[in-house]
Design a protein around this motif. Structure first.
Motif, mmCIF file in Angstrom:
data_model
loop_
_atom_site.group_PDB
_atom_site.id
_atom_site.type_symbol
_atom_site.label_atom_id
_atom_site.label_comp_id
_atom_site.label_asym_id
_atom_site.label_seq_id
_atom_site.Cartn_x
_atom_site.Cartn_y
_atom_site.Cartn_z
ATOM 1 N N ILE A 3 10.816 38.145 129.711
ATOM 2 C CA ILE A 3 10.936 36.915 130.496
ATOM 3 C C ILE A 3 9.916 35.867 130.046
ATOM 4 O O ILE A 3 10.236 34.692 129.862
ATOM 5 N N GLU A 4 8.676 36.324 129.806
ATOM 6 C CA GLU A 4 7.620 35.380 129.375
ATOM 7 C C GLU A 4 8.030 34.660 128.088
ATOM 8 O O GLU A 4 7.807 33.466 127.934
ATOM 9 N N GLN A 5 8.644 35.434 127.197
ATOM 10 C CA GLN A 5 9.057 34.860 125.902
ATOM 11 C C GLN A 5 10.162 33.822 126.105
ATOM 12 O O GLN A 5 10.139 32.751 125.504
ATOM 13 N N GLN A 6 11.126 34.192 126.964
ATOM 14 C CA GLN A 6 12.238 33.259 127.245
ATOM 15 C C GLN A 6 11.704 31.967 127.842
ATOM 16 O O GLN A 6 12.117 30.873 127.461
ATOM 17 N N LEU A 7 10.770 32.121 128.793
ATOM 18 C CA LEU A 7 10.183 30.943 129.430
ATOM 19 C C LEU A 7 9.470 30.078 128.388
ATOM 20 O O LEU A 7 9.647 28.852 128.352
ATOM 21 N N LEU A 41 15.747 26.694 132.771
ATOM 22 C CA LEU A 41 14.312 26.936 133.000
ATOM 23 C C LEU A 41 14.013 26.974 134.505
ATOM 24 O O LEU A 41 13.294 27.857 134.982
ATOM 25 N N LYS A 42 14.618 26.029 135.250
ATOM 26 C CA LYS A 42 14.393 25.994 136.710
ATOM 27 C C LYS A 42 14.864 27.300 137.346
ATOM 28 O O LYS A 42 14.206 27.851 138.226
ATOM 29 N N ALA A 43 16.027 27.779 136.894
ATOM 30 C CA ALA A 43 16.590 29.000 137.484
ATOM 31 C C ALA A 43 15.676 30.190 137.206
ATOM 32 O O ALA A 43 15.410 31.001 138.094
ATOM 33 N N LEU A 44 15.161 30.284 135.973
ATOM 34 C CA LEU A 44 14.255 31.393 135.632
ATOM 35 C C LEU A 44 12.966 31.303 136.446
ATOM 36 O O LEU A 44 12.460 32.310 136.942
ATOM 37 N N GLU A 45 12.449 30.082 136.573
ATOM 38 C CA GLU A 45 11.194 29.916 137.321
ATOM 39 C C GLU A 45 11.393 30.225 138.811
ATOM 40 O O GLU A 45 10.486 30.707 139.471
ATOM 41 N N ALA A 46 12.603 29.935 139.311
ATOM 42 C CA ALA A 46 12.871 30.233 140.727
ATOM 43 C C ALA A 46 12.907 31.758 140.928
ATOM 44 O O ALA A 46 12.507 32.281 141.958
ATOM 45 N N GLN A 47 13.379 32.452 139.896
ATOM 46 C CA GLN A 47 13.469 33.912 139.964
ATOM 47 C C GLN A 47 12.086 34.556 139.812
ATOM 48 O O GLN A 47 11.818 35.596 140.375
ATOM 49 N N SER A 53 4.022 27.604 135.487
ATOM 50 C CA SER A 53 2.703 27.064 135.116
ATOM 51 C C SER A 53 2.711 25.556 135.371
ATOM 52 O O SER A 53 3.752 24.909 135.255
ATOM 53 N N PRO A 54 1.546 24.987 135.711
ATOM 54 C CA PRO A 54 1.518 23.561 136.039
ATOM 55 C C PRO A 54 1.922 22.674 134.870
ATOM 56 O O PRO A 54 2.319 21.534 135.065
ATOM 57 N N ASP A 55 1.837 23.215 133.635
ATOM 58 C CA ASP A 55 2.221 22.374 132.494
ATOM 59 C C ASP A 55 3.686 22.581 132.083
ATOM 60 O O ASP A 55 4.132 22.095 131.054
ATOM 61 N N SER A 56 4.443 23.291 132.921
ATOM 62 C CA SER A 56 5.862 23.473 132.604
ATOM 63 C C SER A 56 6.600 22.137 132.703
ATOM 64 O O SER A 56 6.286 21.320 133.569
ATOM 65 N N PRO A 57 7.601 21.882 131.836
ATOM 66 C CA PRO A 57 8.374 20.628 131.928
ATOM 67 C C PRO A 57 9.022 20.437 133.309
ATOM 68 O O PRO A 57 9.332 19.312 133.679
ATOM 69 N N THR A 58 9.205 21.521 134.069
ATOM 70 C CA THR A 58 9.804 21.357 135.406
ATOM 71 C C THR A 58 8.819 20.712 136.380
ATOM 72 O O THR A 58 9.213 20.247 137.443
ATOM 73 N N GLN A 59 7.527 20.727 136.017
ATOM 74 C CA GLN A 59 6.503 20.191 136.923
ATOM 75 C C GLN A 59 6.031 18.804 136.505
ATOM 76 O O GLN A 59 5.202 18.203 137.169
ATOM 77 N N LYS A 60 6.543 18.331 135.372
ATOM 78 C CA LYS A 60 5.976 17.086 134.820
ATOM 79 C C LYS A 60 6.984 15.950 134.803
ATOM 80 O O LYS A 60 8.191 16.166 134.778
#
Ligand code: NAD
Length: 332
Positions: A3-7, A41-47, A53-60
């Motif tokens: 999962i870490e790699q996919q993220l 990415l959002k779906a994986l992070e929700a799971q 991480s705060p520097d993820s594109p979903t947070q910026k």
């Protein structure tokens, strides 16, 4: 794959696309492909929320400003918008709003075409335009004051009276379809770079270091909100739509297709109507923005990391292909 790699892969890919789109004004994939990866990415992070991480594109928001321009700090952050990709996800958004506003039975919506250009902040002091800035990463933008002054329909001074001593407005800079066609025509004749679409042409034109080049580009702007306001706050309307009308009285150009909807069904009808007239408009739009109209309710709903909870961009089904990019010959 772990999962870490996919993220990490999704984040790296989206960061590259962000750089090409926001910094170089030169995307290499269609928006629909970018949106697809972002949703993955959002779906994986929700799971796996522990892996966000705060520097993820979903947070910026957007991208950091380019240092060649001066920097402008946005006292009121310039955020992005959450997306809805179909009626179902719009309905889920509308339900979340009602759930949060437990004791409010009726919510009126301001519906605005989602203009496909780039966001700018414009600061007026005592009625005079003193500063223009890009959104940048939402906290810090680029100082493009001399460039925004060249936009044909942007007033350098406000009209009438009653406006706040310090008034920041926000809007979308874009290029009309006709302006875009004639710009590309002239670029082609001069053996210069041909732009992929009006959005990139507008972004590239506004972020020129030489404002004489910007002045020659057919840029337009529609204003869609207020930012920082100091002085005369009590004279401001309590509805977003009415505030837009105040801005119009002070001389601001607004998108003429803006209107109110009384409920979810009203928003749905608005969406259908705008989609029907989309191709007849002389500027490009890629969806409908629905905003809770009551400013006090907006404040109650507040924000998450990169977007307000009181608005959503209900996107039209993907239409854009990269054909323009592939068909035209780039001559830089
Ligand atoms: P967004 O464009 O989805 O929504 C926020 C923006 O909408 C605001 O900043 C504002 O500029 C604009 N907007 C237009 N009309 C508006 C209105 N009436 N009221 C308020 N705002 C309005 O979000 P974003 O963060 O600017 O960009 C993300 C989108 O950009 C992606 O969904 C994708 O479509 C595109 N993108 C594409 C690539 C690519 O490589 N193709 C890369 C990055 C972003």
């Amino acid at each position: 794959m772990q999962i870490e790699q996919q993220l990490a892969q999704l984040r790296d890919q989206l960061n590259d696309y962000n750089y090409q789109y926001y910094v170089l004004d030169d995307p290499t994939v269609p928006d629909a492909e970018y949106d697809r990866l972002m949703e993955a990415l959002k779906a994986l992070e929700a799971q796996y929320p522990e892996l966000v991480s705060p520097d993820s594109p979903t947070q910026k928001v957007g991208a950091a400003p380019v240092t060649a321009f001066g920097e402008v700090a946005h006292e009121v952050p310039m955020l992005s918008l959450d997306n809805a990709f179909d009626a179902e996800s719009f309905s889920a958004f509308e339900k979340r709003v009602h759930d949060r506003l437990k004791n409010i039975s009726k919510v009126t919506w301001c519906c605005e075409p989602k203009l496909d250009g780039l966001a700018v902040s414009l600061l007026y002091e005592n009625g005079k335009l003193v500063r223009g800035a890009t959104r940048g990463d939402g906290r810090t933008g680029e100082d493009i004051t001399t460039n925004v002054r060249t936009i044909a329909n942007l007033p350098l001074s406000l009209r009438g009276e009653g406006y706040p001593a310090k008034l920041e407005v926000r809007g979308e800079v874009f290029m009309t379809r006709a302006g875009f066609a004639s710009l590309n025509d002239s670029q082609r004749k001069q053996g210069l770079k041909v732009f992929a679409n009006p959005r990139n042409a507008a972004a590239g034109s506004l972020r020129q270091l030489d404002s004489r080049i910007t002045a020659k580009r057919p840029l337009r702007i529609y204003i869609y909100s207020m930012g920082l306001v100091e002085g005369e706050e009590s004279s401001l309307a309590t509805s977003h739509y009415q505030r837009l009308q105040q801005l119009k009285e002070w001389g601001m150009p607004l998108c003429p297709e803006t209107g109110l909807a009384e409920d979810r069904a009203g928003c749905e009808a608005f969406y259908e109507k705008i989609m029907t007239i989309r191709d007849s408009l002389d500027y490009e739009i890629d969806g409908l923005v629905c905003k809770v109209d009551d400013i006090e309710l907006q404040q109650r709903l507040g924000f998450v990391a990169r977007a307000p909870r009181w608005a959503v961009a209900w996107k039209f089904p993907a239409q854009e292909q990269m054909t323009e990019l592939l068909d035209v010959e780039f001559q830089v």
